[in-house]
Design a protein around this motif. Structure first.
Motif, short mmCIF file in Angstrom:
data_model
loop_
_atom_site.label_atom_id
_atom_site.label_comp_id
_atom_site.label_asym_id
_atom_site.label_seq_id
_atom_site.Cartn_x
_atom_site.Cartn_y
_atom_site.Cartn_z
N ILE A 222 32.77 26.28 50.50
CA ILE A 222 34.02 26.22 49.74
C ILE A 222 33.80 26.68 48.31
O ILE A 222 34.62 27.44 47.75
N ALA A 223 32.70 26.24 47.69
CA ALA A 223 32.40 26.66 46.32
C ALA A 223 32.25 28.17 46.24
O ALA A 223 32.70 28.81 45.27
N SER A 224 31.63 28.76 47.27
CA SER A 224 31.44 30.21 47.29
C SER A 224 32.80 30.94 47.40
O SER A 224 33.03 31.95 46.74
N ILE A 225 33.71 30.38 48.21
CA ILE A 225 35.04 30.99 48.36
C ILE A 225 35.81 30.92 47.04
O ILE A 225 36.47 31.89 46.63
N ILE A 226 35.71 29.79 46.36
CA ILE A 226 36.37 29.64 45.05
C ILE A 226 35.80 30.66 44.07
O ILE A 226 36.54 31.32 43.32
N SER A 227 34.48 30.81 44.10
CA SER A 227 33.82 31.76 43.20
C SER A 227 34.30 33.18 43.45
O SER A 227 34.53 33.95 42.52
N GLU A 228 34.46 33.54 44.74
CA GLU A 228 34.93 34.88 45.09
C GLU A 228 36.33 35.15 44.56
O GLU A 228 36.67 36.28 44.19
N ASN A 229 37.17 34.10 44.52
CA ASN A 229 38.56 34.28 44.09
C ASN A 229 38.75 34.06 42.58
O ASN A 229 39.84 34.29 42.06
N LEU A 230 37.69 33.62 41.91
CA LEU A 230 37.80 33.29 40.49
C LEU A 230 38.15 34.51 39.65
O LEU A 230 38.97 34.43 38.72
N SER A 231 37.53 35.64 39.98
CA SER A 231 37.80 36.85 39.18
C SER A 231 39.26 37.29 39.31
O SER A 231 39.88 37.73 38.34
N LYS A 232 39.83 37.14 40.52
CA LYS A 232 41.25 37.49 40.71
C LYS A 232 42.14 36.59 39.85
O LYS A 232 43.11 37.05 39.24
N ALA A 233 41.79 35.29 39.84
CA ALA A 233 42.58 34.35 39.03
C ALA A 233 42.43 34.65 37.55
O ALA A 233 43.42 34.63 36.79
#
Length: 854
Positions: free
Chosen positions: A439-450
């Protein structure tokens, strides 16, 4: 007044059904009449619950009278009622009846189909015992359908569930099912192992009745192995237990098999004595089979002892009963054809309704896969371009290209998943994974988009979330990425919060995890919410400039449903949206935390990794070479199979990346050629498939061809690095899987069972080869073929292709009396090669035991 009438009617139904039950054994026809009257009254006045129960009893009475059509009508009506009532227990009862009717009518495929539906319903109830029982029933049906491989698969699934429940009674029953199935399939070594476990467990739980059938099956197996002393002992034990527990049918069948064994051994007096007892016992069953077979065996035995009158009498009885069976079979076949005709009519209508949908799905799937190849080039060029010196304006352009390409890839993936789900080729991959890290990895992947939209993306973990679970990590990533991407897409300012919590705190074997994604975006109108998970509905509803394929949420819903989870959406226009979904994950036993290695790097080596890239597309050649060069790789290119083989003959490569769609010989066939025709070291070089088809079937095809894995286009530099780091390590030497590891997989991970099986093979294989050598010296070629066939299944357990091929040749040559001059040489070679492998197995077994004793 209405209530009084209803009560009176229900009393009448109860009276009729009780009387019908009482008469069922003595007068089934009268019983059926009473049940039919009860059904008529129940349809008129009774509640749906009472009607459903009455229908099932009437249907079961019909089975006893061979009224299969009427039985099916009652069962189907009961199934529909129970489905409407949401009564899963009643629905399963009705479906069991339908499956049984089709089984009795000889239509095993329809029986299996309805039993599969029972399994689906059981899985939705999350009742593990019910699921396991459904697997065992399916396994038994597949056994009668002579699909022994499929039968064993279902029984093995039941076995794993009962192991997790520590249910030793049902473990004993399931080991018997597996052993009996393997006995039918003449896989005698494994059959014996499972039957012995069934007997041992029955003794452990102190239930002698559980030993009855395994002992009988073991006796029959021992007759095949010509262990007649052991067979006789087990026959008598099983018969005595069957008599003790009143199982007359089993007594008759066991005595029949024992009598046949005595006949085959030439002990005709004993055969007659046992068969006469079997015939006497069968009279109470009032069945044609197995009485006809017993008469046949008795006729043969009396003829052998010279009592021709008794032989003639039994032979006449045998013919008479066989004629009755033939007449019953004809009647049954007519019934089966009538039932099949009705089913076929429904199927044709369904096929016509679904035909256009299937064509649409195939077109969508095909186009989507074809789009992956050019996308691979686009993504690769973006990576290469991003590493060059760019102006601020060019960086913005590149950012837009990357975002658009990512959106396009998301749409393509949604289309592929949508078509796979609709075509029924969807599958789940269960395995251990670290939930929090994922889950942490998925959040990290989407962080740049946010960050690009200046949004806050917050992750909140419940402290009770398990660190490691068993489930499909890829599907979880897909669901979360889709929902988080949507939240970012439709939120222009504010916060997106992902909350993960656990609800079933007391459960020891599983964890129910709740995922909540809340955003402060534009929200969804209330009228649209009921349609939110429909295909193609979402973009039309929101009319948002960033809307995608309209399939994302539909795919998400399907992925969650397939995992027996649930999802809901709450939203308000202008205030935001909250998506909540729930999934159940199993918890691993005795799990120990392992060190986490988040960074993926290619191992540092004194010289570059030498890689052969087999790829016909010029853009992908250039891209692959550039990306691999940056990962400290020396790359050679080949555009087709001929060029690749030429390079493999000239140079040694550490790794091969191979495109599947090559001109001429494709990637699969080229891999098979390398594995089978080339010498060392080329034949053992790791080969990774490059494919645009992201599916489990593609992975299976790659592994079946001899590849070590596959990489889906478009691939990233990080994915390339992951593959290289997996297969290229200076401290690791590639080697074949050990024989004990091969057996360990076959025995479901049980080290104790693996050691027992290894011991059994170490004794049984040399004994069988000695028997083959002796029979060959006497030129008894039919018996050589028979023992070679038995040996093939034992050798097959060790996954030794060369030996399997050799023993298959011996079997065929001896059966067809072909190349007899070379046959003795092949048998000597088999003996020599087998001794070497068994010495290795003995050594590995000794090491395993020594490590266990430390």
């Amino acid at each position: 007044m209405k209530k009084r009438i209803k009560d009176r009617k229900e009393y009448e139904i109860t009276r009729l059904t009780e009387k019908a039950r009482f008469l069922f054994q003595k007068d089934p026809e009268q019983s059926f009449t009473l049940f039919s009257q009860a059904v008529v009254i129940a349809r008129d006045q009774s509640s749906a619950v009472i009607l459903a129960g009455t229908l099932i009893e009437a249907a079961e009475c019909c089975i006893a009278l061979n009224k299969f059509k009427e039985s099916l009508q009652f069962f189907n009506e009961a199934a529909l009622l129970n489905d409407q009532l949401g009564n899963s227990e009643g629905l399963i009862h009705a479906l069991k009846g339908i499956s049984n009717v089709h089984f009795l009518a000889g239509n095993y495929e329809l029986a299996i189909s309805h039993c599969s539906r029972i399994l689906d319903i059981a899985e939705k109830t999350h009742n593990q015992s019910l699921i396991a029982e459904a697997h065992n029933k399916l396994g038994d049906l597949y056994k009668f359908h002579t699909n022994y491989k499929k039968a064993e698969e279902h029984h093995q699934k039941a076995l794993q569930i009962f192991k997790s429940l520590n249910d030793e009674t049902n473990l004993s029953i399931t080991h018997f099912f597996i052993g009996n199935c393997l006995n039918w399939a003449n896989e005698l070594v494994l059959a014996k192992s499972h039957l012995q476990k069934a007997i041992d467990l029955a003794k452990k739980v102190g239930d002698p009745q559980l030993q009855t059938k395994p002992l009988g099956s073991m006796a029959i197996l021992q007759t095949k192995e010509e262990d007649f002393v052991g067979a006789i002992a087990n026959f008598h034990k099983s018969i005595d237990l069957a008599k003790m527990f009143g199982d007359t049918e089993l007594v008759v069948n066991l005595q029949k098999s024992l009598g046949k064994m005595y006949h085959d051994l030439g002990q005709f007096d004993k055969a007659i004595e046992v068969l006469e007892k079997s015939l006497e016992s069968s009279e109470s069953l009032q069945r044609i089979y197995p009485a006809n077979v017993i008469h046949g065996f008795l006729a043969q035995s009396y003829e052998k002892v010279g009592d021709y009158k008794a032989a003639l009498d039994h032979h006449k009885n045998y013919l008479n009963l066989c004629q009755k069976i033939t007449n019953e079979k004809i009647t049954l076949k007519i019934t089966e054809l009538e039932l099949s005709l009705e089913v076929d009519k429904v199927k044709r209508e369904k096929i016509m309704a679904e035909q256009s949908s299937r064509i649409k799905d195939r077109i969508i799937s095909g186009i989507s896969h074809e789009l992956r190849t050019p996308l691979n080039g686009i993504f690769g060029m973006i990576e290469l371009l991003s590493s060059t010196k760019l102006t601020a304006e060019q960086s913005e352009y590149l950012k837009t290209i990357r975002l658009s390409s990512s959106n396009l890839l998301t749409i393509i993936n949604d289309l592929i998943d949508y078509s796979h789900i609709n075509q029924g080729i969807f599958s789940l991959n269960q395995g251990e994974f670290k939930l929090k890290d994922t889950i942490a990895s998925i959040i990290s992947e989407n962080l740049s988009k946010a960050n690009e939209k200046k949004l806050e993306l917050i992750l909140r973990f419940d402290q009770n979330i398990p660190s490691v679970v068993i489930g499909d990590v890829q599907r979880l990533s897909q669901i979360l990425n889709n929902l988080i991407s949507n939240a970012i897409k439709f939120t222009d300012q504010g916060i997106i919060t992902v909350t993960v919590s656990r609800t079933n705190m007391n459960a020891l074997d599983k964890s129910r995890v709740v995922f909540t994604i809340t955003d402060s975006g534009c929200g969804i109108p209330q009228d649209y919410l009921p349609h939110i998970f429909e295909s193609f509905a979402f973009p039309d509803l929101l009319k948002h400039p960033q809307s995608g394929s309209g399939l994302g949420l539909s795919v998400v819903k399907n992925l969650i449903d397939k995992q027996h989870g649930s999802i809901s959406v709450v939203s308000s226009v202008g205030e935001g949206t909250t998506c909540t979904f729930t999934l159940d994950y199993r918890l691993p036993k005795n799990h120990q935390e392992k060190a986490v290695h988040p960074e993926i790097r290619v191992p540092t080596q004194s010289k570059p990794v030498h890689i052969l890239l087999v790829e016909d597309n010029r853009v992908n050649q250039f891209l692959g070479k550039q990306l691999l060069n940056r990962l400290n790789c020396k790359v050679e290119l080949a555009s087709d199979a001929d060029e690749a083989l030429e390079k493999l003959k000239l140079s040694h490569f550490d790794l091969i990346f191979m495109d599947i769609q090559l001109p001429g010989m494709n990637g699969y066939d080229l891999t098979k050629y390398i594995r089978q025709q080339l010498g060392m070291p080329a034949k053992n070089t790791p080969i990774i498939a490059l494919t645009a088809y992201a599916s489990e079937q593609e992975n299976k095809n790659a592994l079946d061809a001899g590849m070590n894995g596959y990489l889906t286009k478009p691939y990233s530099p990080n994915e390339l690095a992951t593959v290289i780091s997996k297969f290229i390590n200076p401290s690791t030497v590639l080697k074949d899987q050990s024989l004990m590891d091969t057996l360990l997989k076959r025995m479901g991970g049980s080290k104790k069972d693996t050691e027992e099986l290894a011991e059994m093979l170490l004794k049984q294989i040399p004994a069988t080869i000695t028997k083959i050598e002796k029979l060959a010296s006497l030129e008894k070629w039919n018996q050589v073929a028979e023992y070679a066939h038995k040996l093939k299944s034992s050798i097959g357990l060790l996954n030794l292709p060369v030996l399997t091929k050799l023993i298959s040749e011996i079997e065929v040559d001896s059966k067809e009396l072909k190349d007899l001059s070379k046959l003795n040489h092949k048998i000597q070679k088999l003996n020599k090669e087998t001794i070497i492998k068994l010495e290795i197995l003995q050594s590995e077994l000794s090491i395993a035991r020594a490590e266990k004793d430390k």
